[in-house]
Design a protein around this motif. Structure first.
Motif, PDB file in Angstrom:
ATOM      1  N   ARG A 182      -4.488 -38.285  23.124  1.00 21.14           N
ATOM      2  CA  ARG A 182      -4.637 -36.882  22.739  1.00 21.14           C
ATOM      3  C   ARG A 182      -4.864 -36.001  23.955  1.00 21.14           C
ATOM      4  NH1 ARG A 182      -8.148 -37.940  17.227  1.00 21.14           N
ATOM      5  NH2 ARG A 182      -6.345 -38.147  15.834  1.00 21.14           N
ATOM      6  N   SER A 183      -5.598 -36.520  24.932  1.00 24.51           N
ATOM      7  CA  SER A 183      -5.779 -35.768  26.175  1.00 24.51           C
ATOM      8  C   SER A 183      -4.448 -35.572  26.885  1.00 24.51           C
ATOM      9  CB  SER A 183      -6.763 -36.497  27.094  1.00 24.51           C
ATOM     10  OG  SER A 183      -8.046 -36.559  26.512  1.00 24.51           O
ATOM     11  N   ARG A 377      13.082 -27.772  29.668  1.00 20.13           N
ATOM     12  CA  ARG A 377      11.692 -28.171  29.906  1.00 20.13           C
ATOM     13  C   ARG A 377      10.944 -28.354  28.588  1.00 20.13           C
ATOM     14  NH1 ARG A 377       7.962 -28.055  34.155  1.00 20.13           N
ATOM     15  NH2 ARG A 377       9.635 -27.425  35.561  1.00 20.13           N
ATOM     16  N   ARG A 378      11.191 -27.448  27.632  1.00 17.77           N
ATOM     17  CA  ARG A 378      10.525 -27.588  26.338  1.00 17.77           C
ATOM     18  C   ARG A 378      10.999 -28.854  25.622  1.00 17.77           C
ATOM     19  NH1 ARG A 378      10.858 -22.710  22.121  1.00 17.77           N
ATOM     20  NH2 ARG A 378      13.057 -23.309  22.102  1.00 17.77           N
ATOM     21  N   GLY A 379      12.293 -29.169  25.748  1.00 17.73           N
ATOM     22  CA  GLY A 379      12.800 -30.390  25.128  1.00 17.73           C
ATOM     23  C   GLY A 379      12.132 -31.630  25.686  1.00 17.73           C
ATOM     24  N   MET A 380      11.942 -31.687  26.996  1.00 20.27           N
ATOM     25  CA  MET A 380      11.260 -32.838  27.604  1.00 20.27           C
ATOM     26  C   MET A 380       9.808 -32.920  27.153  1.00 20.27           C
ATOM     27  SD  MET A 380      12.786 -33.053  31.496  1.00 20.27           S
ATOM     28  CE  MET A 380      12.395 -31.348  31.940  1.00 20.27           C
ATOM     29  N   ALA A 381       9.152 -31.756  27.052  1.00 17.89           N
ATOM     30  CA  ALA A 381       7.761 -31.741  26.587  1.00 17.89           C
ATOM     31  C   ALA A 381       7.672 -32.214  25.142  1.00 17.89           C
ATOM     32  CB  ALA A 381       7.180 -30.333  26.728  1.00 17.89           C
ATOM     33  N   GLN A 382       8.608 -31.787  24.319  1.00 17.83           N
ATOM     34  CA  GLN A 382       8.604 -32.208  22.920  1.00 17.83           C
ATOM     35  C   GLN A 382       8.846 -33.703  22.788  1.00 17.83           C
ATOM     36  OE1 GLN A 382      11.566 -29.525  21.341  1.00 17.83           O
ATOM     37  NE2 GLN A 382      10.053 -28.001  20.722  1.00 17.83           N
ATOM     38  N   GLU A 383       9.721 -34.247  23.632  1.00 16.57           N
ATOM     39  CA  GLU A 383       9.985 -35.686  23.596  1.00 16.57           C
ATOM     40  C   GLU A 383       8.736 -36.474  23.997  1.00 16.57           C
ATOM     41  OE1 GLU A 383      11.768 -39.049  22.684  1.00 16.57           O
ATOM     42  OE2 GLU A 383      12.637 -37.060  22.345  1.00 16.57           O
ATOM     43  N   ARG A 386       6.312 -36.269  21.123  1.00 15.79           N
ATOM     44  CA  ARG A 386       6.690 -37.167  20.026  1.00 15.79           C
ATOM     45  C   ARG A 386       6.296 -38.613  20.331  1.00 15.79           C
ATOM     46  NH1 ARG A 386      11.198 -33.653  19.243  1.00 15.79           N
ATOM     47  NH2 ARG A 386      12.392 -34.721  20.880  1.00 15.79           N
ATOM     48  N   ALA A 387       6.543 -39.048  21.572  1.00 14.64           N
ATOM     49  CA  ALA A 387       6.199 -40.419  21.951  1.00 14.64           C
ATOM     50  C   ALA A 387       4.692 -40.650  21.874  1.00 14.64           C
ATOM     51  CB  ALA A 387       6.716 -40.710  23.355  1.00 14.64           C
ATOM     52  N   LEU A 388       3.912 -39.688  22.388  1.00 17.40           N
ATOM     53  CA  LEU A 388       2.457 -39.826  22.338  1.00 17.40           C
ATOM     54  C   LEU A 388       1.944 -39.791  20.912  1.00 17.40           C
ATOM     55  CD1 LEU A 388       1.561 -37.539  25.373  1.00 17.40           C
ATOM     56  CD2 LEU A 388       1.057 -39.985  25.186  1.00 17.40           C
ATOM     57  N   THR A 389       2.501 -38.922  20.085  1.00 18.43           N
ATOM     58  CA  THR A 389       2.088 -38.836  18.689  1.00 18.43           C
ATOM     59  C   THR A 389       2.400 -40.136  17.954  1.00 18.43           C
ATOM     60  OG1 THR A 389       2.442 -36.444  18.666  1.00 18.43           O
ATOM     61  CG2 THR A 389       2.376 -37.555  16.534  1.00 18.43           C
ATOM     62  N   GLN A 390       3.547 -40.728  18.253  1.00 16.41           N
ATOM     63  CA  GLN A 390       3.899 -42.000  17.626  1.00 16.41           C
ATOM     64  C   GLN A 390       2.898 -43.085  18.014  1.00 16.41           C
ATOM     65  OE1 GLN A 390       7.606 -43.833  18.911  1.00 16.41           O
ATOM     66  NE2 GLN A 390       7.924 -44.714  16.887  1.00 16.41           N
ATOM     67  N   GLN A 391       2.497 -43.105  19.277  1.00 15.39           N
ATOM     68  CA  GLN A 391       1.505 -44.089  19.718  1.00 15.39           C
ATOM     69  C   GLN A 391       0.166 -43.863  19.016  1.00 15.39           C
ATOM     70  OE1 GLN A 391       1.313 -44.474  24.049  1.00 15.39           O
ATOM     71  NE2 GLN A 391       3.457 -43.858  24.182  1.00 15.39           N
ATOM     72  N   ILE A 392      -0.227 -42.598  18.876  1.00 14.80           N
ATOM     73  CA  ILE A 392      -1.478 -42.282  18.173  1.00 14.80           C
ATOM     74  C   ILE A 392      -1.412 -42.768  16.729  1.00 14.80           C
ATOM     75  CG2 ILE A 392      -2.870 -40.379  17.263  1.00 14.80           C
ATOM     76  CD1 ILE A 392      -2.210 -38.864  19.874  1.00 14.80           C
TER      77      ILE A 392
END
Length: 427
Positions: A182-183, A377-383, A386-392
């Motif tokens: 989350r951080s 840049r926004r697309g890379m941030a969103q990707e 998404r990866a971090l959210t999936q891990q959470i």
């Protein structure tokens, strides 16, 4: 819930008392004090440990009114109302005298370990049962009668302690990993915002600044017909809700159906490329949210009265450029200042505030390059998000599975240590 042969099965009322208030004896928020007796609500029990700092306080008289709800170490707390229904926690320490509001039930164990009972209530079988039992008028609610009859597996006391110790260690490890991810999520978002802010500042210094009103052809808000609380079906029309623009994106699911007897007003029909801004809401963060409608926009959606549609002079400003520039730190602060509402509650963004917002006066020919760079840049941030959210989400599922397996005897906790890797190896 069943368990190994040596385990018994019981119900809450046989191993714990359950106390909860119905209402709060005419207490209102105006009685809260700057200090006094801690008055916990469900947000205070959502994390791994109870938050005794970010709380409301009540008087000694109010605290003494309900002695059965004066918290003690070992009490198990269960959220019984609202969207957080089913959340559990245990009072492991009591830094100062505390009680709970009407959304929390207090379970005081006498025939089961406190920590084991907390984990039992948090297990998937019990949470599924709570989901089935909840009722109430509009607001999810769990009755005290139902809490008393929730099933509890009952291993021998020593086994309860071993299970609780195991789950304390393993869920604590998972919680630390979730906190780390989350951080990282917050860091991704803050870096993206910082880049946008710096770019807008650089463009403003290079090209100067223009007010929205100087490059605006029209600003309008929609209508507010009485709609049905469901999405459109087939050839029906829908009216978007305030939440349809949030975080720079358009959410087409945020709408209500226009009843068949009300003809759609063609003036408010939405089209791909429209620039929308949230005008009215109870949330400061939502007001001023802005998005450009996508090409795959559903064909029969109408503008609501809580949303502005901005029609820019397309010879001066691309809608996508405006959408990026009106989400910078500077603009968000101007929006917060401009929000009006009774008693300081955010509920309306005046037209004058919108039309006076600043934009970098970048030539139209250069805006396209800025849009492409920011979109990438926004697309890379969103990707990354998404990866971090999936891990959470996977970690949360793992946490739930461990709790359920441990309290139902599906795993031997004496040999199951280290099932979750350390967060330093999982980042």
């Amino acid at each position: 819930m069943s368990g190994p042969p040596a385990w018994r099965s019981t119900r809450v009322y046989r191993v714990a008392t359950v106390n909860a208030r119905i209402g709060w004896k005419a207490l209102t928020a105006s009685e809260y004090q700057p200090d006094g007796y801690v008055f916990l609500s469900t947000p205070n029990i959502k994390s791994g440990s109870i938050d005794f700092e970010n709380v409301n306080y009540i008087s000694e008289f109010r605290y003494e009114e309900s002695p059965e709800l004066k918290l003690a170490v070992g009490d198990v707390l269960l959220a019984k109302d609202g969207n957080t229904l089913g959340i559990t926690n245990v009072v492991r320490e009591l830094p100062r005298p505390a009680t709970v509001n009407g959304s929390i039930a207090v379970l005081r164990p006498f025939g089961v370990g406190s920590r084991f009972l907390r984990y039992s209530l948090a297990s998937s079988p019990t949470q599924s049962l709570i989901e089935e039992l909840k009722g109430g008028m509009g607001v999810p609610h769990l009755f005290q009668w139902d809490i008393n009859r929730l099933p509890v597996p009952l291993p021998p006391p020593d086994e309860q302690r071993r299970i609780a110790d195991f789950l304390d260690a393993e869920t604590g490890r998972i919680d630390r990993m979730i906190g780390l991810h989350r951080s990282q999520l917050g860091l991704v978002a803050s870096r993206t915002r910082a880049h946008l802010h710096q770019l807008a500042e650089d463009l403003s210094r290079e090209h100067g600044v223009v007010k929205v009103r100087h490059v605006l052809r029209k600003i309008e808000q929609g209508w507010s017909p009485l709609c049905e609380e469901r999405p459109v079906e087939g050839e029906e029309w829908g009216v978007v809700k305030a939440g349809c623009v949030n975080g720079g994106a358009f959410d087409a699911s945020q709408h209500k159906s226009l009843p068949a007897g009300i003809p759609p007003d063609p003036r408010f029909r939405l089209a791909p490329g429209d620039l929308l801004m949230s005008r009215a809401s109870g949330s400061v963060e939502l007001i001023g949210s802005i998005a450009v409608l996508p090409e795959d926009l559903p064909p029969r959606l109408l503008l609501c009265d809580k949303i502005y549609r901005l029609r820019m002079d397309r010879t001066r400003m691309a809608h996508e450029f405006v959408a990026f520039m009106l989400t910078t730190h500077r603009v968000r602060e101007l929006i917060r200042i401009g929000i009006s509402g009774a008693d300081g509650m955010a509920n309306n963004l005046p037209t004058a505030t919108v039309t006076n917002l600043p934009l970098p006066d970048v030539p139209l020919a250069k805006q396209d390059a800025v849009i492409r760079e920011l979109a990438a840049r926004r697309g890379m941030a969103q990707e990354s998000a998404r990866a971090l959210t999936q891990q959470i989400n996977l970690l949360a599922e793992r946490r739930q599975a461990l709790i359920t397996a441990a309290v139902t005897g599906q795993i031997d906790v004496t040999t199951a240590r280290g099932l979750v890797p350390d967060q330093r190896n999982a980042a």
